[in-house]
Design a protein around this motif. Structure first.
Motif, PDB file in Angstrom:
ATOM      1  N   ARG A 140     -10.484   3.739  -3.989  1.00  0.00           N
ATOM      2  CA  ARG A 140      -9.600   4.842  -3.614  1.00  0.00           C
ATOM      3  C   ARG A 140     -10.378   6.119  -3.331  1.00  0.00           C
ATOM      4  NH1 ARG A 140      -5.788   4.831  -0.701  1.00  0.00           N
ATOM      5  NH2 ARG A 140      -7.330   6.136   0.297  1.00  0.00           N
ATOM      6  N   ARG A 158       0.827  -1.206   0.000  1.00  0.00           N
ATOM      7  CA  ARG A 158       0.000   0.000   0.000  1.00  0.00           C
ATOM      8  C   ARG A 158       0.862   1.257   0.000  1.00  0.00           C
ATOM      9  NH1 ARG A 158      -5.433  -0.133   1.727  1.00  0.00           N
ATOM     10  NH2 ARG A 158      -5.129   1.851   2.805  1.00  0.00           N
ATOM     11  N   HIS A 168      -4.648  -1.298  -3.144  1.00  0.00           N
ATOM     12  CA  HIS A 168      -5.760  -0.403  -2.852  1.00  0.00           C
ATOM     13  C   HIS A 168      -7.055  -0.815  -3.555  1.00  0.00           C
ATOM     14  CE1 HIS A 168      -3.390   2.853  -0.840  1.00  0.00           C
ATOM     15  NE2 HIS A 168      -2.413   2.289  -1.529  1.00  0.00           N
ATOM     16  N   ALA A 205       0.984   4.117  -2.794  1.00  0.00           N
ATOM     17  CA  ALA A 205       0.630   5.485  -2.399  1.00  0.00           C
ATOM     18  C   ALA A 205       1.721   6.473  -2.797  1.00  0.00           C
ATOM     19  CB  ALA A 205       0.388   5.537  -0.895  1.00  0.00           C
TER      20      ALA A 205
END
Length: 282
Positions: free
Chosen positions: A262, A16, A256, A20
């Motif tokens: 998201r 993640r 995600h 990100a």
């Protein structure tokens, strides 16, 4: 004791985090520049979310109209961004066109066309009209700073809920909607949203272009709202996924899920942040 295997949890967090950072690398220039680059960034997420939304409901034999939903979302975003005086007429026209389409579908033998119409309209309203507040937020004076203040608070709450909830969650928040979400994770969302809202308000007022416009206490109040309410957006998308029998809206974003996964909390965060700023700060 952690609820989930430590190594598995660490791998998930690593995945993640890498994703990100990649999204931040792509997104930050667009957020800073604004205008067309920012519109293309948010348009990609929201139009992608509308496409995933249609497939969720088609998985359980509903037949929302793909082109009207995705096209309606795209047109609403375009007009809200560049031609706001035409946004409401375009929005109304999309609803009327959708009804006309589903009337024809019923006449051709689709007995649940009225339910299909409801799904089509909900997509245009929720992802298109509500999603366009992501554009309105950035279009405020000094909008890049305000956007980062709002969205970083939302993301802080989301990250706090995920990490604490996965590791220490014991009491289920909404067992039917999202069995892995816990009250412990929700409390972490509220706490991190509040503290990060105060922190970012201080940082951006001190080092950014918001000097004198927002206090730490105002940042904390906004952070509290952004930590406590956007999780409902996450649960709302979970409701759609439970209806469709899907774990994620798609797997296009590693770690995600999909576009809708998201933006689910962004939708709530943008509306709450926009009106808090317009009514109390700007």
């Amino acid at each position: 004791m952690a609820r989930y295997p430590r190594e598995n949890f660490k791998n998930q967090m690593r995945r993640r985090t890498i994703t990100a950072l990649g999204l931040a690398f792509i997104g930050m220039p667009a957020i800073i520049i604004g205008g067309i680059p920012y519109f293309l960034l948010m348009g990609t997420f929201l139009i992608g979310a509308s496409w995933e939304y249609i497939h969720m409901f088609r998985a359980v034999k509903f037949e929302p109209q793909m082109h009207i939903t995705v096209g309606g979302v795209a047109l609403v975003l375009l007009t809200r961004m560049f031609l706001p005086q035409f946004a409401m007429p375009v929005f109304a026209a999309a609803i009327l066109v959708a009804l006309a389409w589903h009337l024809l579908a019923y006449e051709r033998g689709r007995d649940s066309a009225a339910l299909d119409f409801g799904v089509t309209i909900a997509g245009i309203v929720y992802i298109g009209w509500i999603g366009a507040y992501l554009l309105d937020l950035r279009n405020l004076p000094e909008g890049g700073w305000w956007f980062m203040l709002v969205m970083l608070s939302v993301m802080a709450g989301d990250s706090g809920a995920y990490s604490i909830g996965r590791a220490y969650g014991r009491h289920k928040l909404a067992p039917r909607l999202s069995p892995k979400k816990s009250w412990e994770g929700y409390a972490a969302s509220v706490f991190t949203g509040t503290t990060q809202g105060a922190f970012y308000a201080w940082v951006f007022a001190t080092f950014g272009n918001l000097t004198g416009d927002i206090t730490i206490w105002q940042g904390a109040i906004m952070g509290f709202l952004l930590g406590s309410l956007p999780p409902l957006g996450d649960l709302g998308e979970s409701m759609f996924k439970r209806q469709s029998g899907l774990k994620d809206s798609s797997d296009i974003i590693p770690g995600h899920g999909g576009f809708f996964d998201r933006v689910d909390s962004w939708l709530w965060g943008a509306v709450i942040g926009y009106y808090f700023l317009v009514w109390f700060i700007i």
